[in-house]
Design an enzyme around this catalytic site. Structure first.
Site, PDB file in Angstrom:
ATOM      1  N   LYS A  43       0.833  -1.217   0.000  1.00  0.00           N
ATOM      2  CA  LYS A  43       0.000   0.000   0.000  1.00  0.00           C
ATOM      3  C   LYS A  43       0.862   1.258   0.000  1.00  0.00           C
ATOM      4  O   LYS A  43       0.662   2.165  -0.797  1.00  0.00           O
ATOM      5  CB  LYS A  43      -0.937   0.030   1.231  1.00  0.00           C
ATOM      6  CG  LYS A  43      -1.871  -1.157   1.339  1.00  0.00           C
ATOM      7  CD  LYS A  43      -2.788  -1.046   2.531  1.00  0.00           C
ATOM      8  CE  LYS A  43      -2.090  -1.130   3.875  1.00  0.00           C
ATOM      9  NZ  LYS A  43      -1.449  -2.446   4.149  1.00  0.00           N
TER      10      LYS A  43
ATOM     11  N   ARG B  68      -0.877  -8.981  13.486  1.00  0.00           N
ATOM     12  CA  ARG B  68      -1.460  -8.025  12.533  1.00  0.00           C
ATOM     13  C   ARG B  68      -2.234  -8.755  11.439  1.00  0.00           C
ATOM     14  O   ARG B  68      -3.287  -8.297  11.002  1.00  0.00           O
ATOM     15  CB  ARG B  68      -0.350  -7.168  11.900  1.00  0.00           C
ATOM     16  CG  ARG B  68       0.256  -6.213  12.906  1.00  0.00           C
ATOM     17  CD  ARG B  68       1.521  -5.601  12.382  1.00  0.00           C
ATOM     18  NE  ARG B  68       1.273  -4.600  11.360  1.00  0.00           N
ATOM     19  CZ  ARG B  68       2.231  -4.042  10.621  1.00  0.00           C
ATOM     20  NH1 ARG B  68       3.479  -4.399  10.785  1.00  0.00           N
ATOM     21  NH2 ARG B  68       1.923  -3.131   9.739  1.00  0.00           N
TER      22      ARG B  68
ATOM     23  N   ARG C  47      10.933  -1.553  11.681  1.00  0.00           N
ATOM     24  CA  ARG C  47       9.839  -1.235  12.600  1.00  0.00           C
ATOM     25  C   ARG C  47       9.636  -2.384  13.588  1.00  0.00           C
ATOM     26  O   ARG C  47       9.733  -3.534  13.212  1.00  0.00           O
ATOM     27  CB  ARG C  47       8.547  -1.001  11.807  1.00  0.00           C
ATOM     28  CG  ARG C  47       8.479   0.350  11.135  1.00  0.00           C
ATOM     29  CD  ARG C  47       7.389   0.469  10.110  1.00  0.00           C
ATOM     30  NE  ARG C  47       6.090  -0.088  10.469  1.00  0.00           N
ATOM     31  CZ  ARG C  47       5.020  -0.038   9.682  1.00  0.00           C
ATOM     32  NH1 ARG C  47       5.074   0.558   8.512  1.00  0.00           N
ATOM     33  NH2 ARG C  47       3.881  -0.571  10.065  1.00  0.00           N
TER      34      ARG C  47
HETATM   35  P1  ADP Z   1       2.145  -1.777   3.264  1.00  0.00           P
HETATM   36  O1  ADP Z   1       2.159  -0.272   3.204  1.00  0.00           O
HETATM   37  O2  ADP Z   1       0.964  -2.384   2.582  1.00  0.00           O
HETATM   38  O3  ADP Z   1       2.332  -2.315   4.657  1.00  0.00           O
HETATM   39  P2  ADP Z   1       4.755  -1.580   1.904  1.00  0.00           P
HETATM   40  O4  ADP Z   1       4.480  -0.761   0.685  1.00  0.00           O
HETATM   41  O5  ADP Z   1       5.490  -0.929   3.013  1.00  0.00           O
HETATM   42  O6  ADP Z   1       3.399  -2.297   2.429  1.00  0.00           O
HETATM   43  O7  ADP Z   1       5.544  -2.885   1.404  1.00  0.00           O
HETATM   44  C1  ADP Z   1       5.975  -3.867   2.350  1.00  0.00           C
HETATM   45  C2  ADP Z   1       7.396  -4.337   1.946  1.00  0.00           C
HETATM   46  O8  ADP Z   1       7.301  -5.094   0.741  1.00  0.00           O
HETATM   47  C3  ADP Z   1       8.371  -3.205   1.686  1.00  0.00           C
HETATM   48  O9  ADP Z   1       9.635  -3.579   2.158  1.00  0.00           O
HETATM   49  C4  ADP Z   1       8.368  -3.048   0.156  1.00  0.00           C
HETATM   50  O10 ADP Z   1       9.612  -2.579  -0.321  1.00  0.00           O
HETATM   51  C5  ADP Z   1       8.058  -4.479  -0.296  1.00  0.00           C
HETATM   52  N1  ADP Z   1       7.215  -4.532  -1.499  1.00  0.00           N
HETATM   53  C6  ADP Z   1       6.090  -3.809  -1.733  1.00  0.00           C
HETATM   54  N2  ADP Z   1       5.568  -4.101  -2.957  1.00  0.00           N
HETATM   55  C7  ADP Z   1       6.396  -5.055  -3.485  1.00  0.00           C
HETATM   56  C8  ADP Z   1       6.405  -5.774  -4.726  1.00  0.00           C
HETATM   57  N3  ADP Z   1       5.454  -5.585  -5.658  1.00  0.00           N
HETATM   58  N4  ADP Z   1       7.392  -6.677  -4.924  1.00  0.00           N
HETATM   59  C9  ADP Z   1       8.358  -6.879  -3.985  1.00  0.00           C
HETATM   60  N5  ADP Z   1       8.409  -6.232  -2.803  1.00  0.00           N
HETATM   61  C10 ADP Z   1       7.438  -5.342  -2.546  1.00  0.00           C
HETATM   62  P1  AMP Z   2       0.762   1.000   8.773  1.00  0.00           P
HETATM   63  O1  AMP Z   2       1.798   2.063   8.741  1.00  0.00           O
HETATM   64  O2  AMP Z   2      -0.418   1.312   7.876  1.00  0.00           O
HETATM   65  O3  AMP Z   2       1.313  -0.384   8.533  1.00  0.00           O
HETATM   66  O4  AMP Z   2       0.147   1.002  10.259  1.00  0.00           O
HETATM   67  C1  AMP Z   2       0.951   0.664  11.365  1.00  0.00           C
HETATM   68  C2  AMP Z   2       0.086   0.417  12.582  1.00  0.00           C
HETATM   69  O5  AMP Z   2      -0.585   1.647  12.948  1.00  0.00           O
HETATM   70  C3  AMP Z   2      -1.037  -0.608  12.430  1.00  0.00           C
HETATM   71  O6  AMP Z   2      -0.604  -1.957  12.571  1.00  0.00           O
HETATM   72  C4  AMP Z   2      -1.957  -0.173  13.571  1.00  0.00           C
HETATM   73  O7  AMP Z   2      -1.436  -0.568  14.829  1.00  0.00           O
HETATM   74  C5  AMP Z   2      -1.869   1.358  13.499  1.00  0.00           C
HETATM   75  N1  AMP Z   2      -2.892   1.879  12.575  1.00  0.00           N
HETATM   76  C6  AMP Z   2      -2.684   2.445  11.364  1.00  0.00           C
HETATM   77  N2  AMP Z   2      -3.845   2.783  10.792  1.00  0.00           N
HETATM   78  C7  AMP Z   2      -4.824   2.390  11.647  1.00  0.00           C
HETATM   79  C8  AMP Z   2      -6.241   2.412  11.603  1.00  0.00           C
HETATM   80  N3  AMP Z   2      -6.897   2.902  10.541  1.00  0.00           N
HETATM   81  N4  AMP Z   2      -6.929   1.937  12.664  1.00  0.00           N
HETATM   82  C9  AMP Z   2      -6.277   1.437  13.739  1.00  0.00           C
HETATM   83  N5  AMP Z   2      -4.949   1.349  13.838  1.00  0.00           N
HETATM   84  C10 AMP Z   2      -4.212   1.824  12.807  1.00  0.00           C
END
Ligand code: ADP
Ligand code: AMP
Length: 216
Positions: A13, A171, A160
């Site tokens: 995302k 999660r 993180r």
């Molecule tokens: P989210 O915001 O949904 O938690 P991220 O965008 O932070 O996910 O992506 C999670 C991890 O996976 C990051 O380390 C990112 O670089 C990697 N990643 C995201 N999309 C891809 C992809 N299409 N192929 C390989 N690795 C990916």
């Molecule tokens: P993210 O950066 O989107 O992966 O979010 C990291 C963490 O923040 C999540 O695992 C939750 O603990 C908290 N968080 C983010 N967005 C929300 C939401 N919409 N509702 C509740 N908790 C959230």
């Protein structure tokens, strides 16, 4: 354009949102990022939120809805925005509907990025984030040019706490029980699109752009 990007943790995302906000000039509203920033500023809200976040639990609907409401009231967000990681419960989705109707607005697209659990686990444990600018890397799939250093700003990369395996499992189980039901909530509105997130960064982005073209 008012876009919501959803999917399990680690679906991509944040990575896709970064590109979308630049190409479509959108305000990026990431609740996770807002909580982390608030914590770094030493605010009570951030400290309270981080206790839940580190364990992989959700922050309460009340606190989360409140920060989104305040953010949506800022002038830049009233025009075009991208919501990343919000809503994460049906209660939040309903609250968002109320906020949008108060703004005489509605969502243009709900992009649901679909990724299998084994891939999610690999993505999350290898994720590294810049302490300074929040840019995201992956040890294997998107390594920085210099180890532990952000390509964008030279900041230090870190893992993180909630990307450690125990938090990740929690999660994922919360995603299944609390967040996944939102998909049904948006079905039937003509805005929901499922995107295969198990492709290269560029292929996922290409599919999202195509979906947005079809919807607008
Ligand atoms: P989210 O915001 O949904 O938690 P991220 O965008 O932070 O996910 O992506 C999670 C991890 O996976 C990051 O380390 C990112 O670089 C990697 N990643 C995201 N999309 C891809 C992809 N299409 N192929 C390989 N690795 C990916
Ligand atoms: P993210 O950066 O989107 O992966 O979010 C990291 C963490 O923040 C999540 O695992 C939750 O603990 C908290 N968080 C983010 N967005 C929300 C939401 N919409 N509702 C509740 N908790 C959230």
């Amino acid at each position: 354009m008012k876009i919501l990007v959803m999917g399990p943790p680690g679906a991509g995302k944040g990575s896709q949102s970064q590109k979308l906000i630049q190409d479509y000039d959108l305000s990026h509203i990431s609740t996770g990022e807002m909580f982390r920033k608030s914590y770094e500023r030493g605010e009570d809200l951030g400290k309270k939120a981080m206790a839940f976040i580190n364990e992989g639990n959700l922050v309460s609907d009340k606190i989360t809805n409140e920060i989104v409401r305040k953010r949506l009231m800022k002038p830049d967000a009233s025009r075009c925005f991208l919501l990343d990681g919000y809503p994460r419960t049906v209660t939040q989705a309903k609250a968002l509907d109320v906020m949008l109707s108060e703004m005489n607005s509605k969502l243009t697209a709900v992009i649901n990025i679909v990724v299998d659990t084994d891939i999610i686990l690999e993505r999350m444990v290898g994720r590294r984030v810049c302490k300074a600018c929040g840019h995201t890397y992956h040890l294997k799939f998107k390594p920085p040019q210099k180890q532990d250093v952000c390509d964008q700003c030279g900041g230090e990369l870190y893992q993180r706490k909630d990307d450690q395996i125990d938090s990740v499992r929690n999660r994922l189980s919360i995603y299944e029980s609390k967040t996944k039901p939102i998909i049904d909530y948006y079905k039937g509105r003509g805005v929901l699109v499922n995107i295969n997130g198990m492709q290269s960064f560029d292929a996922v982005y290409r599919d999202i752009k195509k979906a947005l073209r079809d919807l607008t």
